[in-house]
Design a protein around this motif. Structure first.
Motif, PDB file in Angstrom:
ATOM      1  N   GLY A 199       8.409  -4.863  27.982  1.00 32.39           N
ATOM      2  CA  GLY A 199       9.199  -5.084  26.763  1.00 32.39           C
ATOM      3  C   GLY A 199       8.246  -5.365  25.478  1.00 32.39           C
ATOM      4  O   GLY A 199       8.701  -4.480  24.512  1.00 32.39           O
ATOM      5  N   LYS A 200       7.557  -6.159  25.379  1.00 33.38           N
ATOM      6  CA  LYS A 200       6.629  -6.638  24.427  1.00 33.38           C
ATOM      7  C   LYS A 200       5.717  -5.349  23.983  1.00 33.38           C
ATOM      8  O   LYS A 200       5.587  -5.079  22.749  1.00 33.38           O
ATOM      9  CB  LYS A 200       5.876  -7.743  24.870  1.00 33.38           C
ATOM     10  N   TYR A 201       4.934  -4.842  24.983  1.00 28.91           N
ATOM     11  CA  TYR A 201       4.151  -3.723  24.617  1.00 28.91           C
ATOM     12  C   TYR A 201       5.076  -2.380  24.083  1.00 28.91           C
ATOM     13  O   TYR A 201       4.610  -1.692  23.156  1.00 28.91           O
ATOM     14  CB  TYR A 201       3.538  -3.037  26.023  1.00 28.91           C
ATOM     15  N   LEU A 202       6.036  -1.974  24.680  1.00 26.57           N
ATOM     16  CA  LEU A 202       6.808  -1.018  24.240  1.00 26.57           C
ATOM     17  C   LEU A 202       7.392  -1.190  22.918  1.00 26.57           C
ATOM     18  O   LEU A 202       7.613  -0.178  21.959  1.00 26.57           O
ATOM     19  CB  LEU A 202       7.992  -0.717  25.216  1.00 26.57           C
ATOM     20  N   THR A 203       7.798  -2.395  22.424  1.00 27.55           N
ATOM     21  CA  THR A 203       8.416  -2.859  21.212  1.00 27.55           C
ATOM     22  C   THR A 203       7.318  -2.613  20.034  1.00 27.55           C
ATOM     23  O   THR A 203       7.434  -2.172  18.908  1.00 27.55           O
ATOM     24  CB  THR A 203       9.015  -4.215  21.328  1.00 27.55           C
ATOM     25  N   GLU A 204       6.139  -3.043  20.546  1.00 24.68           N
ATOM     26  CA  GLU A 204       4.774  -3.184  19.550  1.00 24.68           C
ATOM     27  C   GLU A 204       4.462  -1.661  19.434  1.00 24.68           C
ATOM     28  O   GLU A 204       4.352  -1.171  18.295  1.00 24.68           O
ATOM     29  CB  GLU A 204       3.759  -3.865  20.275  1.00 24.68           C
ATOM     30  N   ALA A 205       4.456  -1.020  20.491  1.00 23.43           N
ATOM     31  CA  ALA A 205       4.221   0.586  20.304  1.00 23.43           C
ATOM     32  C   ALA A 205       5.205   1.358  19.301  1.00 23.43           C
ATOM     33  O   ALA A 205       4.898   2.198  18.561  1.00 23.43           O
ATOM     34  CB  ALA A 205       4.133   1.325  21.663  1.00 23.43           C
ATOM     35  N   ALA A 206       6.432   0.840  19.574  1.00 25.65           N
ATOM     36  CA  ALA A 206       7.495   1.352  18.674  1.00 25.65           C
ATOM     37  C   ALA A 206       7.427   1.145  17.079  1.00 25.65           C
ATOM     38  O   ALA A 206       7.482   2.028  16.431  1.00 25.65           O
ATOM     39  CB  ALA A 206       8.739   1.163  19.317  1.00 25.65           C
ATOM     40  N   LYS A 207       7.052  -0.070  16.952  1.00 24.95           N
ATOM     41  CA  LYS A 207       6.646  -0.450  15.684  1.00 24.95           C
ATOM     42  C   LYS A 207       5.340   0.152  15.039  1.00 24.95           C
ATOM     43  O   LYS A 207       5.371   0.532  13.961  1.00 24.95           O
ATOM     44  CB  LYS A 207       6.503  -1.980  15.753  1.00 24.95           C
ATOM     45  N   LYS A 208       4.641   0.283  15.880  1.00 26.39           N
ATOM     46  CA  LYS A 208       3.115   1.146  15.175  1.00 26.39           C
ATOM     47  C   LYS A 208       3.644   2.485  14.933  1.00 26.39           C
ATOM     48  O   LYS A 208       3.385   2.971  13.823  1.00 26.39           O
ATOM     49  CB  LYS A 208       2.224   0.913  16.358  1.00 26.39           C
TER      50      LYS A 208
END
Length: 258
Positions: A199-208
């Protein structure tokens, strides 16, 4: 992930469905329910019995097949919408092994101890989806019968966004190692059903990706980002690793709402 197929037979109105998600105890009802992302939860009375028998656990990740009796009053559409869950009978349950990803990239040039190649990181006809912070994936390996495996998924947060032909990729690296062997010699196809806390990784990727698209005036509500999973497809006799990859799109607004 949620799916249904209907069956009308001799007056019966039943639907066979499948869902993946995380099992939790609902405090309001006292029921164990499978929380399914962005849709209704699934309540099966059998969940409680399986928890008591240590066959399931709260917080566990599962893929279930269920049979829903559409004639039950509690499955009336307006009640399902109000209550937030459907009531069904459990037909099949498969537990995913949970893994935490590593934010430190494992050396992609060196073979790990007892490493084994992966035939397919994401077979198209196998369970795949996202729910409650977990990415569910099924991996395929050919090995002697009776072998068991450990899996790792790692990434480098500083370099998780390479660009190829003006398209960004969010890279994860999948590795498999032998956890337990056997004396059997028959070679079999083995599928590992895993749930990665991404969840953390995918949220960070979406933000980027959202920031990148907005800077280029290209962001839309339907915009996606591309996750690319690299996996070790072969290991040569001299220790050279052959990498392959598989990719899938994910909707930005799913992780970073507008």
């Amino acid at each position: 992930m949620h799916g249904l197929t209907s069956c009308l037979e001799k007056g019966k109105d039943e639907s066979t469905g499948y869902a993946l998600g995380v099992l939790n105890l609902d405090e309001g009802t006292g029921f164990y329910m499978l929380n399914v992302q962005d849709t209704f939860a699934v309540y099966c009375p059998e969940f409680k019995d399986k928890v008591v028998q240590d066959e399931m656990e709260a917080g566990g990740c599962y893929y279930v097949v269920y049979v829903k009796d559409n004639t039950l009053p509690e499955n009336a559409p307006h009640l399902v919408r109000t209550n937030g869950y459907i009531t069904a009978s459990l037909a099949e349950c498969n537990a995913a092994v949970k893994y935490d990803p590593s934010e430190s990239l494992i050396d992609t040039s060196a073979v790990q101890a007892y490493e084994i190649p992966v035939l397919d990181a994401k077979p198209s006809d196998r369970v795949f989806g996202y729910s409650d912070g977990y990415l569910f994936m099924t991996h395929r390996i050919i090995s002697p019968e009776g072998f068991t495996f450990d899996w790792s998924l790692s990434y480098d947060e500083e370099t998780m966004m390479p660009t190829v032909d003006n398209k960004n990729y969010y890279d994860l690296f999948l590795r498999a190692t032998i956890a337990g062997s056997s004396n059997q010699t028959d070679i079999v196809e083995h599928f590992s059903f895993n749930a990665y806390r991404l969840g953390k990784y995918l949220t960070e990727a979406a933000k980027k990706e959202k920031e990148y698209l907005m800077l280029n005036s290209a962001y839309q509500a339907s915009s996606t980002f591309t996750v690319r999973i690299h996996f070790v497809s072969a290991i040569e006799e001299d220790g050279t690793i052959i990498w392959k990859n598989v990719e899938f799109p994910a909707k930005i607004a799913y992780f970073v709402p507008d």
